[in-house]
Design a protein around this motif. Structure first.
Motif, mmCIF file in Angstrom:
data_model
loop_
_atom_site.group_PDB
_atom_site.id
_atom_site.type_symbol
_atom_site.label_atom_id
_atom_site.label_comp_id
_atom_site.label_asym_id
_atom_site.label_seq_id
_atom_site.Cartn_x
_atom_site.Cartn_y
_atom_site.Cartn_z
ATOM 1 N N UNK A 109 2.542 28.605 0.752
ATOM 2 C CA UNK A 109 1.080 28.541 0.866
ATOM 3 C C UNK A 109 0.605 29.147 2.184
ATOM 4 N N UNK A 110 -0.668 29.510 2.232
ATOM 5 C CA UNK A 110 -1.211 30.176 3.423
ATOM 6 C C UNK A 110 -1.140 29.293 4.668
ATOM 7 N N UNK A 111 -0.996 27.993 4.475
ATOM 8 C CA UNK A 111 -0.841 27.099 5.625
ATOM 9 C C UNK A 111 0.509 27.261 6.304
ATOM 10 N N UNK A 112 1.449 27.869 5.615
ATOM 11 C CA UNK A 112 2.798 28.111 6.156
ATOM 12 C C UNK A 112 2.778 29.434 6.905
ATOM 13 N N UNK A 113 2.915 29.375 8.228
ATOM 14 C CA UNK A 113 2.869 30.597 9.041
ATOM 15 C C UNK A 113 4.253 31.029 9.514
ATOM 16 N N UNK A 114 5.306 30.513 8.872
ATOM 17 C CA UNK A 114 6.664 30.920 9.233
ATOM 18 C C UNK A 114 6.905 32.378 8.858
ATOM 19 N N UNK A 115 7.917 32.971 9.454
ATOM 20 C CA UNK A 115 8.236 34.374 9.170
ATOM 21 C C UNK A 115 8.563 34.598 7.691
ATOM 22 N N UNK A 116 9.413 33.759 7.053
ATOM 23 C CA UNK A 116 9.683 33.979 5.624
ATOM 24 C C UNK A 116 8.424 33.895 4.771
ATOM 25 N N UNK A 117 7.527 32.956 5.096
ATOM 26 C CA UNK A 117 6.305 32.806 4.304
ATOM 27 C C UNK A 117 5.426 34.043 4.420
ATOM 28 N N UNK A 118 5.240 34.540 5.631
ATOM 29 C CA UNK A 118 4.432 35.751 5.817
ATOM 30 C C UNK A 118 5.072 36.938 5.113
ATOM 31 N N UNK A 119 6.389 37.009 5.168
ATOM 32 C CA UNK A 119 7.129 38.106 4.536
ATOM 33 C C UNK A 119 6.868 38.111 3.031
ATOM 34 N N UNK A 120 7.039 36.954 2.407
ATOM 35 C CA UNK A 120 6.851 36.854 0.952
ATOM 36 C C UNK A 120 5.411 37.151 0.567
ATOM 37 N N UNK A 121 4.462 36.625 1.323
ATOM 38 C CA UNK A 121 3.050 36.847 0.980
ATOM 39 C C UNK A 121 2.647 38.300 1.194
ATOM 40 N N UNK A 122 3.218 38.947 2.210
ATOM 41 C CA UNK A 122 2.924 40.363 2.439
ATOM 42 C C UNK A 122 3.369 41.210 1.254
ATOM 43 N N UNK A 123 4.561 40.924 0.757
ATOM 44 C CA UNK A 123 5.088 41.667 -0.389
ATOM 45 C C UNK A 123 4.246 41.404 -1.630
ATOM 46 N N UNK A 124 3.924 40.140 -1.861
ATOM 47 C CA UNK A 124 3.117 39.793 -3.030
ATOM 48 C C UNK A 124 1.748 40.464 -2.971
ATOM 49 N N UNK A 125 1.181 40.553 -1.767
ATOM 50 C CA UNK A 125 -0.146 41.154 -1.615
ATOM 51 C C UNK A 125 -0.128 42.640 -1.957
ATOM 52 N N UNK A 126 0.812 43.389 -1.416
ATOM 53 C CA UNK A 126 0.803 44.827 -1.694
ATOM 54 C C UNK A 126 1.167 45.119 -3.145
ATOM 55 N N UNK A 127 1.975 44.239 -3.747
ATOM 56 C CA UNK A 127 2.315 44.434 -5.160
ATOM 57 C C UNK A 127 1.099 44.252 -6.062
ATOM 58 N N UNK A 128 0.118 43.483 -5.612
ATOM 59 C CA UNK A 128 -1.097 43.281 -6.403
ATOM 60 C C UNK A 128 -2.233 44.193 -5.946
ATOM 61 N N UNK A 129 -1.926 45.176 -5.092
ATOM 62 C CA UNK A 129 -2.935 46.143 -4.670
ATOM 63 C C UNK A 129 -3.739 45.731 -3.459
ATOM 64 N N UNK A 130 -3.395 44.618 -2.825
ATOM 65 C CA UNK A 130 -4.121 44.149 -1.649
ATOM 66 C C UNK A 130 -3.417 44.637 -0.392
ATOM 67 N N UNK A 131 -3.587 45.930 -0.079
ATOM 68 C CA UNK A 131 -2.913 46.504 1.075
ATOM 69 C C UNK A 131 -3.377 45.841 2.365
ATOM 70 N N UNK A 132 -4.685 45.605 2.492
ATOM 71 C CA UNK A 132 -5.203 44.984 3.716
ATOM 72 C C UNK A 132 -4.559 43.615 3.940
ATOM 73 N N UNK A 133 -4.466 42.817 2.881
ATOM 74 C CA UNK A 133 -3.843 41.508 3.005
ATOM 75 C C UNK A 133 -2.362 41.612 3.338
ATOM 76 N N UNK A 134 -1.691 42.620 2.756
ATOM 77 C CA UNK A 134 -0.267 42.812 3.026
ATOM 78 C C UNK A 134 -0.024 43.130 4.495
ATOM 79 N N UNK A 135 -0.833 44.035 5.046
ATOM 80 C CA UNK A 135 -0.657 44.421 6.452
ATOM 81 C C UNK A 135 -1.057 43.289 7.386
#
Length: 463
Positions: free
Chosen positions: A284-310
């Protein structure tokens, strides 16, 4: 029923490693035959390097040359690993994502290394030669029936599957399976030896087998121990633990750095292989650990949300500016979002940080070519030629070279590279067509002429 699923799949793979006429599917995942290309393989620099770092000390302890053993990753959510086709280890993504510690994966790799060092594939083939084809097929069909019934909770059908296995050629089948159980026990003991030699614990291997054993016990389907390819789960865990506790390294733990890499690989796999909903449930977005950010970044760009991924990636890069995998991900996200010019410098940085990885060079060349800047054609070709040192069987590499040569109006070389890509992909007819077309343009005896001629002379094998 998960352990039985894993056990029967293991014997099916090892039986089929030297055969091409029989195949068995379990749980919707095809059991591999002779070629790795038929499997749902995935490639990733970070995951492959972690597995290589896990396995290299074990290979050396077993007297194997690390560079001679290949480790492949199969996209399957089941907990499984096996050896097939010589010195090749196949790891399911399910093992990586569900392993609670690096040591659990290391323990499995130690076990599979035991199969390679013990020459079990070649010995199994000799055992198969003693059994009739009908007996082998009957065993595997029965195993598949039992697996399907167990997963569906249909005890009567499972007993029917056992009946198939035990009927007719049952003596040959039992002898073969008995031999397989002996192999598994030998691989377990070899694993303990390699783990002790590398000052690592066998606790992870025991913990994983115990979890699988508990899942097996939860099944209501009775299983005859004489039709299992592996020792019975509880016996296996008990014997392993008794011997493992003799090691002075039984209580040794994984290093914090290794745990961190394990967690990042799990996050990457979840980001790429599962739905965004599952990613955000797990991280969840409340998790600011490195693995959490990594997974969310990948999920974001896969759904077309480049800004969110970066946005998720940037804090990671500030914390670790020289992490090559973060630069690789940035470049991939930009490339796949159509920002090809911005992708080039990110991928160049990734290449600079991991110069001996061919996959990232291929991606960099693709980005260069996609800019449609003629000044980048030659640098792209150079990247692809260097990638050949590390990626000998990449159809994508040859496809990108074909594009580059076509852009240079070097049609014979474009045809030759297209032929190479088609051959690796299994399209022999197209490969021969392109090779024949390119052959006349090359001087007899040159490397290019020899490559084209070799493709023309490829014999199509029978399945």
């Amino acid at each position: 029923m998960a352990l039985l699923h894993r056990i029967i799949r293991g014997i099916a793979v090892r039986c089929l490693a030297g055969l091409t006429a029989v195949s068995v599917a379990a749980g919707g995942i095809p059991v591999p035959q002779a070629k790795a290309a038929s499997l749902p393989l995935i490639r990733d620099n970070e995951i492959e390097q972690l597995l290589r770092d896990y396995a290299t000390p074990l290979f050396r302890a077993a007297g194997l040359k690390p560079e001679a053993v290949q480790v492949y990753i199969i996209n399957s959510d089941t907990i499984n690993a096996f050896v097939a086709g010589g010195q090749r280890i196949f790891i399911h993504t399910g093992l990586l994502t569900r392993a609670e510690t690096p040591n659990e994966v290391i323990g499995v790799l130690a076990h599979e290394t035991g199969h390679i060092a013990g020459g079990h594939l070649s010995r199994m083939q000799k055992q198969l030669d003693k059994a009739s084809t009908a007996a082998i097929i009957g065993m595997l069909v029965g195993a598949a029936t039992m697996i399907g019934a167990g997963l569906a909770g249909q005890g009567e059908l499972a007993r029917s599957g056992q009946g198939i296995m035990l009927g007719g050629q049952s003596l040959a089948e039992r002898n073969l399976l008995s031999y397989a159980r002996a192999q598994e026990s030998a691989a377990d003991q070899a694993a303990l030896k390699y783990l002790t030699a590398t000052r690592q614990s066998a606790r992870g291997m025991i913990d994983l087998f115990e979890r699988l054993s508990n899942e097996s016990l939860a099944s209501s389907v009775p299983v005859d121990p004489y039709v299992l390819s592996h020792p019975m789960p509880l016996d296996r865990v008990r014997n392993l633990e008794i011997n493992a506790r003799k090691s002075p390294y039984f209580d040794a733990g994984d290093s914090p750095a290794l745990k961190a890499r394990h967690a990042m690989v799990q996050a990457k796999l979840m980001g790429f292989l599962t739905s965004p909903q599952r990613v955000y449930q797990r991280y969840p977005t409340s998790d600011t650990s490195a693995p959490a950010r990594y997974a969310r970044s990948i999920a974001a760009f896969r759904t077309g949300d480049l800004r969110g991924a970066l946005a998720e990636l940037e804090p990671l890069q500030r914390a670790q500016p020289n992490n090559p995998y973060f630069w690789e991900l940035r470049g991939q996200a930009l490339l796949e979002s159509g920002k090809v010019r911005e992708a080039v410098p990110a991928l160049q940085k990734a290449v600079e940080l991991m110069p001996n990885q061919g996959l990232v060079r291929i991606m960099l060349a693709q980005a260069m070519l996609n800019t449609n800047d003629d000044r980048l054609i030659e640098p792209a070709i150079q990247q692809l030629q260097r990638a050949k040192r590390y990626e000998t069987d990449s159809s994508e590499l040859h496809a990108q070279l074909a594009i580059a040569y076509a852009r240079r109006n070097n049609i014979p070389m474009a045809d030759l590279e297209t032929a190479e890509a088609a051959l690796i992909s299994g399209d022999v007819e197209l490969a021969k067509q392109k090779a024949k077309r390119s052959l006349a343009a090359f001087k007899r005896g040159t490397p290019e002429w020899i490559r084209a001629n070799d493709i023309l002379n490829v014999k199509v094998g029978k399945d």
